[in-house]
Design a protein around this motif. Structure first.
Motif, PDB file in Angstrom:
ATOM      1  N   LYS A 143      -3.079  -5.998   1.906  1.00 20.11           N
ATOM      2  CA  LYS A 143      -3.625  -7.403   2.132  1.00 20.11           C
ATOM      3  C   LYS A 143      -4.014  -7.417   3.548  1.00 20.11           C
ATOM      4  O   LYS A 143      -3.263  -7.228   4.587  1.00 20.11           O
ATOM      5  CB  LYS A 143      -2.571  -8.507   1.780  1.00 20.11           C
ATOM      6  CG  LYS A 143      -3.010  -9.957   1.743  1.00 20.11           C
ATOM      7  CD  LYS A 143      -2.093 -10.681   1.336  1.00 20.11           C
ATOM      8  CE  LYS A 143      -2.675 -12.450   1.239  1.00 20.11           C
ATOM      9  NZ  LYS A 143      -1.697 -13.406   1.035  1.00 20.11           N
ATOM     10  N   THR A 145      -4.803  -9.626   6.647  1.00 21.91           N
ATOM     11  CA  THR A 145      -4.618 -10.961   7.023  1.00 21.91           C
ATOM     12  C   THR A 145      -4.861 -10.812   8.487  1.00 21.91           C
ATOM     13  O   THR A 145      -5.108 -10.043   8.856  1.00 21.91           O
ATOM     14  CB  THR A 145      -3.096 -11.547   6.871  1.00 21.91           C
ATOM     15  OG1 THR A 145      -2.284 -10.236   7.553  1.00 21.91           O
ATOM     16  CG2 THR A 145      -2.685 -11.162   5.533  1.00 21.91           C
ATOM     17  N   CYS A 202     -10.590 -13.034   5.827  1.00 22.44           N
ATOM     18  CA  CYS A 202      -9.567 -12.630   5.117  1.00 22.44           C
ATOM     19  C   CYS A 202      -9.387 -13.092   3.568  1.00 22.44           C
ATOM     20  O   CYS A 202      -9.184 -12.373   2.830  1.00 22.44           O
ATOM     21  CB  CYS A 202      -8.211 -12.856   5.894  1.00 22.44           C
ATOM     22  SG  CYS A 202      -8.161 -12.335   7.476  1.00 22.44           S
ATOM     23  N   ALA A 206     -10.036 -10.575  -0.188  1.00 23.39           N
ATOM     24  CA  ALA A 206      -9.191 -10.846  -1.286  1.00 23.39           C
ATOM     25  C   ALA A 206      -9.881 -10.954  -2.472  1.00 23.39           C
ATOM     26  O   ALA A 206      -9.333 -10.938  -3.838  1.00 23.39           O
ATOM     27  CB  ALA A 206      -8.195 -12.092  -1.421  1.00 23.39           C
ATOM     28  N   THR A 208     -12.225 -10.151  -5.617  1.00 24.33           N
ATOM     29  CA  THR A 208     -12.328  -8.840  -6.587  1.00 24.33           C
ATOM     30  C   THR A 208     -13.637  -8.977  -7.675  1.00 24.33           C
ATOM     31  O   THR A 208     -13.761  -8.162  -8.559  1.00 24.33           O
ATOM     32  CB  THR A 208     -11.192  -8.787  -7.835  1.00 24.33           C
ATOM     33  OG1 THR A 208     -10.885 -10.014  -8.408  1.00 24.33           O
ATOM     34  CG2 THR A 208      -9.682  -8.753  -6.881  1.00 24.33           C
TER      35      THR A 208
END
Length: 398
Positions: A143, A145, A202, A206, A208
């Motif tokens: 992830k 961040t 960020c 994430a 998709t």
């Protein structure tokens, strides 16, 4: 408003206070006004991007080529000996990413720097720090961040106080040789905007619903536009690409040397970043697709050269398979500059056993003692050094 128009930068008028002690030419002074314009990046977390259909298809093909390359490499070396090749490819990516910033180091110098034999602040130590940053990026790929990005930057710029390692900038920066933002090639957003823009980026990573390589290219361009650090933005931003490729499943066991693909036409790369800031995202996606194809081709040749060297080494050694020297061969692929202490650490053997393995490698012509090094006895795997230097030369030629 179209998606392309929405992506185009807007600009803040930011107050500028002149420094009377700063030595400027008459032309430079004439450019200075009471304000300057700093970029305001668009929020992209939920944006729809208008990518040229042919470019999008090429990016999808490149993503498939990356996945095939990753699978091929897992079968190239015997069981348990693929990991060193992964390390080599990560090192070549780090070196290429640094070279885009005109920080160059040959394979020999980098190998020595990675075992602590280099002058502090030398190009080789800077590239070695980039290797650490790439490792951080891949390890933190689950992830993206703000903390992930800060961690990568801290590894990259550790010891370089001017860059404020691991912290977002708290001052205005600009791109180009201008002594003030007036007349600079590009003025990134005011530092007050950095954190919000990074949070938005960020959130974008994430998603998709965007093809992976397209997403990685766009995220990189947005990161370079935000320019969140005092220094090291380009190298951190290219490391971010690998976090996304790994997190998205395109790479599972290796690091594709994408920056090596970018090296063959850096002007096109920087022009594509400019086009992105002007509202056209297709050129940066196209450039990353082309770089990926080039990186796959060059990476295959490097893997073939290293596999050939490994096979040649095994043919030269006549010791029984339980001998320590066999356990050293994968170490040489991963780290072509070795010492007795390094062998002891990597193979968990005594000093006499490590020294004996090095003697056997020397007698077989696999390693040679490095010249011009004081206080340390270092041995080099010349076949690996040559393969890495040839990889770098091919990347520059394109």
């Amino acid at each position: 408003m179209t998606a392309t128009a929405a992506l185009t930068l807007t600009w803040d008028d930011v107050p500028w206070k002149s420094d009377a002690s700063q030595r400027l030419s008459r032309t430079q002074r004439a450019r200075i006004t009471s304000t300057y314009k700093a970029a305001v990046p668009a929020d992209i977390a939920t944006m729809t991007f208008a990518i040229d259909a042919q470019v999008a298809a090429e990016a999808d093909d490149a993503r498939d080529a990356i996945a095939r390359f990753d699978a091929e490499l897992s079968m190239m070396f015997p069981d348990g000996e693929f990991a060193p090749l992964s390390s080599v490819l990560l090192r070549t990516e780090s070196a290429s990413s640094s070279q885009i910033e005109n920080i160059t180091a040959g394979a020999r110098a980098l190998a020595l720097a990675e075992i602590g034999i280099a002058k502090h602040g030398s190009n080789a130590t800077l590239v070695a720090a980039n290797v650490d940053a790439m490792n951080r990026a891949v390890a933190l790929a689950d992830k993206v961040t703000p903390d992930t990005i800060l961690d990568i930057h801290e590894a990259l710029m550790r010891g370089q106080d001017h860059a404020n390692p691991g912290r977002f900038r708290d001052e205005q920066v600009w791109v180009g040789a201008s002594p003030t933002p007036h007349g600079a090639m590009f003025v990134p957003p005011h530092h007050d905007r950095v954190r919000a823009s990074i949070d938005d980026l960020c959130a974008f990573t994430a998603r998709t619903d965007i093809p992976l390589l397209t997403q990685a290219a766009l995220a990189h361009a947005q990161f370079e536009t935000i320019h969140p650090f005092n220094d090291g933005n380009g190298r951190t931003g290219r490391a971010l690409v690998h976090a996304l490729l790994k997190g998205g499943g395109a790479t599972t066991q290796t690091t594709l040397p994408v920056s090596a693909g970018l090296l063959n036409d850096t002007d096109a790369y920087f022009d594509a970043l400019t086009a992105y800031r002007q509202g056209d995202p297709s050129p940066i996606v196209e450039r990353f697709a082309q770089a990926s194809f080039s990186a796959v081709d060059n990476g295959r040749l490097l893997a073939k050269d290293l596999n050939t060297a490994h096979q040649d080494w095994t043919a030269r050694l006549t010791m029984r398979r339980h001998a320590v020297v066999w356990r050293v061969l994968p170490v040489l692929i991963s780290q072509p500059a070795i010492t007795s202490a390094l062998i002891q650490d990597h193979t968990n053997v005594s000093q006499p056993a490590a020294d004996n393995a090095i003697r056997q490698l020397m007698e077989a012509g696999i390693v040679e003692k490095a010249s011009g090094i004081q206080r340390n006895i270092v041995y080099l795997a010349k076949d690996v050094i040559t393969a890495l230097d040839e990889f770098a030369a091919r990347a520059r030629r394109g």
